[in-house]
Design a protein around this motif. Structure first.
Motif, PDB file in Angstrom:
ATOM      1  N   LEU A 199      32.195 -38.189  52.212  1.00  0.00           N
ATOM      2  CA  LEU A 199      31.640 -39.478  51.833  1.00  0.00           C
ATOM      3  C   LEU A 199      32.525 -40.576  52.410  1.00  0.00           C
ATOM      4  CD1 LEU A 199      29.373 -40.660  50.056  1.00  0.00           C
ATOM      5  CD2 LEU A 199      30.957 -40.540  48.137  1.00  0.00           C
ATOM      6  N   VAL A 200      31.971 -41.361  53.357  1.00  0.00           N
ATOM      7  CA  VAL A 200      32.714 -42.483  53.919  1.00  0.00           C
ATOM      8  C   VAL A 200      32.672 -43.620  52.908  1.00  0.00           C
ATOM      9  CG1 VAL A 200      32.857 -44.149  55.813  1.00  0.00           C
ATOM     10  CG2 VAL A 200      32.185 -41.780  56.288  1.00  0.00           C
ATOM     11  N   VAL A 201      33.849 -44.138  52.574  1.00  0.00           N
ATOM     12  CA  VAL A 201      33.960 -45.151  51.529  1.00  0.00           C
ATOM     13  C   VAL A 201      34.607 -46.416  52.090  1.00  0.00           C
ATOM     14  CG1 VAL A 201      34.107 -43.382  49.737  1.00  0.00           C
ATOM     15  CG2 VAL A 201      36.218 -44.349  50.671  1.00  0.00           C
ATOM     16  N   ASN A 202      34.401 -47.507  51.408  1.00  0.00           N
ATOM     17  CA  ASN A 202      34.967 -48.788  51.806  1.00  0.00           C
ATOM     18  C   ASN A 202      36.407 -48.942  51.333  1.00  0.00           C
ATOM     19  OD1 ASN A 202      34.537 -51.477  52.987  1.00  0.00           O
ATOM     20  ND2 ASN A 202      34.865 -52.182  50.909  1.00  0.00           N
ATOM     21  N   ASN A 203      36.701 -48.455  50.130  1.00  0.00           N
ATOM     22  CA  ASN A 203      38.020 -48.628  49.534  1.00  0.00           C
ATOM     23  C   ASN A 203      38.418 -47.313  48.862  1.00  0.00           C
ATOM     24  OD1 ASN A 203      39.989 -49.172  47.404  1.00  0.00           O
ATOM     25  ND2 ASN A 203      39.687 -51.333  47.926  1.00  0.00           N
ATOM     26  N   LEU A 204      39.350 -46.614  49.476  1.00  0.00           N
ATOM     27  CA  LEU A 204      39.736 -45.291  48.990  1.00  0.00           C
ATOM     28  C   LEU A 204      40.308 -45.347  47.574  1.00  0.00           C
ATOM     29  CD1 LEU A 204      39.724 -42.355  49.968  1.00  0.00           C
ATOM     30  CD2 LEU A 204      42.054 -42.693  50.770  1.00  0.00           C
ATOM     31  N   SER A 205      41.042 -46.410  47.244  1.00  0.00           N
ATOM     32  CA  SER A 205      41.612 -46.525  45.893  1.00  0.00           C
ATOM     33  C   SER A 205      40.527 -46.607  44.832  1.00  0.00           C
ATOM     34  CB  SER A 205      42.518 -47.752  45.801  1.00  0.00           C
ATOM     35  OG  SER A 205      43.634 -47.587  46.628  1.00  0.00           O
ATOM     36  N   LYS A 206      39.491 -47.424  45.078  1.00  0.00           N
ATOM     37  CA  LYS A 206      38.392 -47.538  44.112  1.00  0.00           C
ATOM     38  C   LYS A 206      37.622 -46.225  43.997  1.00  0.00           C
ATOM     39  CE  LYS A 206      37.563 -52.492  44.474  1.00  0.00           C
ATOM     40  NZ  LYS A 206      36.617 -53.537  44.884  1.00  0.00           N
ATOM     41  N   SER A 207      37.391 -45.571  45.125  1.00  0.00           N
ATOM     42  CA  SER A 207      36.664 -44.296  45.093  1.00  0.00           C
ATOM     43  C   SER A 207      37.492 -43.204  44.430  1.00  0.00           C
ATOM     44  CB  SER A 207      36.256 -43.884  46.506  1.00  0.00           C
ATOM     45  OG  SER A 207      35.327 -44.813  47.008  1.00  0.00           O
ATOM     46  N   ARG A 208      38.806 -43.195  44.675  1.00  0.00           N
ATOM     47  CA  ARG A 208      39.677 -42.227  44.002  1.00  0.00           C
ATOM     48  C   ARG A 208      39.629 -42.434  42.494  1.00  0.00           C
ATOM     49  NH1 ARG A 208      43.773 -43.043  41.587  1.00  0.00           N
ATOM     50  NH2 ARG A 208      44.359 -44.962  42.638  1.00  0.00           N
ATOM     51  N   LYS A 209      39.663 -43.690  42.055  1.00  0.00           N
ATOM     52  CA  LYS A 209      39.590 -43.957  40.615  1.00  0.00           C
ATOM     53  C   LYS A 209      38.276 -43.421  40.042  1.00  0.00           C
ATOM     54  CE  LYS A 209      39.629 -47.339  36.981  1.00  0.00           C
ATOM     55  NZ  LYS A 209      39.499 -48.667  36.505  1.00  0.00           N
ATOM     56  N   PHE A 210      37.155 -43.704  40.722  1.00  0.00           N
ATOM     57  CA  PHE A 210      35.847 -43.272  40.223  1.00  0.00           C
ATOM     58  C   PHE A 210      35.757 -41.743  40.171  1.00  0.00           C
ATOM     59  CE2 PHE A 210      31.401 -42.028  40.911  1.00  0.00           C
ATOM     60  CZ  PHE A 210      30.786 -42.688  39.856  1.00  0.00           C
ATOM     61  N   TYR A 211      36.017 -41.089  41.299  1.00  0.00           N
ATOM     62  CA  TYR A 211      35.799 -39.642  41.362  1.00  0.00           C
ATOM     63  C   TYR A 211      36.932 -38.836  40.710  1.00  0.00           C
ATOM     64  CZ  TYR A 211      31.763 -40.466  44.287  1.00  0.00           C
ATOM     65  OH  TYR A 211      30.539 -40.873  44.743  1.00  0.00           O
ATOM     66  N   CYS A 212      38.174 -39.275  40.873  1.00  0.00           N
ATOM     67  CA  CYS A 212      39.291 -38.475  40.369  1.00  0.00           C
ATOM     68  C   CYS A 212      39.702 -38.851  38.945  1.00  0.00           C
ATOM     69  CB  CYS A 212      40.474 -38.578  41.325  1.00  0.00           C
ATOM     70  SG  CYS A 212      40.082 -37.947  42.975  1.00  0.00           S
ATOM     71  N   GLU A 213      39.772 -40.130  38.646  1.00  0.00           N
ATOM     72  CA  GLU A 213      40.194 -40.524  37.302  1.00  0.00           C
ATOM     73  C   GLU A 213      39.039 -40.488  36.304  1.00  0.00           C
ATOM     74  OE1 GLU A 213      42.445 -44.202  37.378  1.00  0.00           O
ATOM     75  OE2 GLU A 213      43.490 -43.549  39.200  1.00  0.00           O
ATOM     76  N   LEU A 214      37.867 -41.007  36.693  1.00  0.00           N
ATOM     77  CA  LEU A 214      36.749 -41.048  35.745  1.00  0.00           C
ATOM     78  C   LEU A 214      35.961 -39.738  35.695  1.00  0.00           C
ATOM     79  CD1 LEU A 214      35.405 -44.670  36.388  1.00  0.00           C
ATOM     80  CD2 LEU A 214      36.924 -43.866  34.560  1.00  0.00           C
ATOM     81  N   LEU A 215      35.766 -39.086  36.844  1.00  0.00           N
ATOM     82  CA  LEU A 215      34.958 -37.852  36.870  1.00  0.00           C
ATOM     83  C   LEU A 215      35.799 -36.579  36.929  1.00  0.00           C
ATOM     84  CD1 LEU A 215      32.007 -38.905  39.211  1.00  0.00           C
ATOM     85  CD2 LEU A 215      32.208 -39.102  36.723  1.00  0.00           C
ATOM     86  N   ASN A 216      37.111 -36.712  36.943  1.00  0.00           N
ATOM     87  CA  ASN A 216      38.034 -35.579  36.842  1.00  0.00           C
ATOM     88  C   ASN A 216      38.069 -34.632  38.034  1.00  0.00           C
ATOM     89  OD1 ASN A 216      38.998 -36.438  34.321  1.00  0.00           O
ATOM     90  ND2 ASN A 216      37.272 -35.451  33.296  1.00  0.00           N
ATOM     91  N   PHE A 217      37.752 -35.118  39.238  1.00  0.00           N
ATOM     92  CA  PHE A 217      38.032 -34.323  40.432  1.00  0.00           C
ATOM     93  C   PHE A 217      39.550 -34.249  40.575  1.00  0.00           C
ATOM     94  CE2 PHE A 217      33.680 -35.124  41.502  1.00  0.00           C
ATOM     95  CZ  PHE A 217      33.327 -34.200  42.478  1.00  0.00           C
ATOM     96  N   LYS A 218      40.080 -33.107  41.001  1.00  0.00           N
ATOM     97  CA  LYS A 218      41.522 -32.927  41.200  1.00  0.00           C
ATOM     98  C   LYS A 218      41.837 -33.039  42.686  1.00  0.00           C
ATOM     99  CE  LYS A 218      42.054 -32.111  36.868  1.00  0.00           C
ATOM    100  NZ  LYS A 218      41.963 -33.320  36.104  1.00  0.00           N
ATOM    101  N   ILE A 219      42.789 -33.912  43.030  1.00  0.00           N
ATOM    102  CA  ILE A 219      43.164 -34.096  44.435  1.00  0.00           C
ATOM    103  C   ILE A 219      43.879 -32.850  44.929  1.00  0.00           C
ATOM    104  CG2 ILE A 219      44.588 -35.441  46.038  1.00  0.00           C
ATOM    105  CD1 ILE A 219      44.062 -37.879  44.207  1.00  0.00           C
ATOM    106  N   ILE A 220      43.394 -32.320  46.057  1.00  0.00           N
ATOM    107  CA  ILE A 220      44.026 -31.142  46.662  1.00  0.00           C
ATOM    108  C   ILE A 220      44.678 -31.483  48.001  1.00  0.00           C
ATOM    109  CG2 ILE A 220      42.652 -29.403  45.471  1.00  0.00           C
ATOM    110  CD1 ILE A 220      40.847 -29.252  47.969  1.00  0.00           C
ATOM    111  N   GLN A 221      44.301 -32.629  48.575  1.00  0.00           N
ATOM    112  CA  GLN A 221      44.906 -33.040  49.843  1.00  0.00           C
ATOM    113  C   GLN A 221      44.737 -34.546  50.003  1.00  0.00           C
ATOM    114  OE1 GLN A 221      43.168 -31.242  53.370  1.00  0.00           O
ATOM    115  NE2 GLN A 221      45.202 -30.946  54.238  1.00  0.00           N
ATOM    116  N   ASN A 222      45.768 -35.194  50.528  1.00  0.00           N
ATOM    117  CA  ASN A 222      45.743 -36.629  50.780  1.00  0.00           C
ATOM    118  C   ASN A 222      46.400 -36.820  52.144  1.00  0.00           C
ATOM    119  OD1 ASN A 222      45.859 -39.408  50.696  1.00  0.00           O
ATOM    120  ND2 ASN A 222      46.696 -39.504  48.629  1.00  0.00           N
ATOM    121  N   ILE A 223      45.585 -37.091  53.184  1.00  0.00           N
ATOM    122  CA  ILE A 223      46.090 -37.077  54.560  1.00  0.00           C
ATOM    123  C   ILE A 223      45.547 -38.260  55.366  1.00  0.00           C
ATOM    124  CG2 ILE A 223      46.364 -34.562  54.634  1.00  0.00           C
ATOM    125  CD1 ILE A 223      43.707 -34.443  56.202  1.00  0.00           C
ATOM    126  N   ILE A 224      46.120 -38.449  56.544  1.00  0.00           N
ATOM    127  CA  ILE A 224      45.561 -39.366  57.540  1.00  0.00           C
ATOM    128  C   ILE A 224      45.145 -38.513  58.725  1.00  0.00           C
ATOM    129  CG2 ILE A 224      46.073 -41.222  59.171  1.00  0.00           C
ATOM    130  CD1 ILE A 224      47.821 -42.488  57.051  1.00  0.00           C
TER     131      ILE A 224
END
Length: 148
Positions: free
Chosen positions: A10-35
């Motif tokens: 999913l291409v997003v505009n703001n990774l911080s906002k999307s991380r909050k939505f999917y990881c903090e609110l919906l409980n997805f667990k981050i497995i990789q954070n890369i460039i």
């Protein structure tokens, strides 16, 4: 030919906002954070000189969501919520244990919904749709049976 479903990107505009939505609110667990960058990456996506910040996150059943924010590209964010019916509209759907709790939690965090949770006329489920930070449609379903 296909052996299993791998992930959704999913291409997003703001990774911080999307991380909050999917990881903090919906409980997805981050497995990789890369460039991602370089010749391979740009050949793969048929672009030149792009870089992307990417978070790969998963649910307990190993469904993976890849959130992608291009660092050095012009960003075109949807300016308003998408309607459900136009051709090309997609949505993601997640099964939840208690849809009313999910609805209340997300509403409290200012997530916009198309409707409150509704009993389906077609399946033995309660369901609703909301928008993620980029106005992508996300559906939640509580229940088990799907008619064939």
């Amino acid at each position: 030919m296909i052996t299993k479903y791998r992930h959704t990107g999913l291409v997003v505009n703001n990774l911080s906002k999307s991380r909050k939505f999917y990881c903090e609110l919906l409980n997805f667990k981050i497995i990789q954070n890369i460039i991602e960058k370089g010749e391979y990456f740009n050949k793969l996506i048929n672009e030149k000189n792009l870089k992307a910040k990417i978070i790969k996150a998963k649910l307990p059943n190993n469904i993976v969501l890849e959130l992608i924010e291009f660092i050095n590209a012009k960003k075109k964010r949807a300016k308003k919520p998408r309607r459900y019916y136009p051709v090309g509209t997609i949505h993601m759907c997640f099964t939840v244990k208690n849809i009313n709790d999910v609805y209340k939690k997300l509403k409290k965090n200012k997530v916009k919904f198309l409707s409150s949770p509704l009993q389906s006329d077609f399946d033995d489920v309660i369901t609703c749709f909301c928008y993620d930070p980029d106005f992508n449609l996300v559906q939640f379903v509580e229940g088990r049976q799907i008619r064939k």
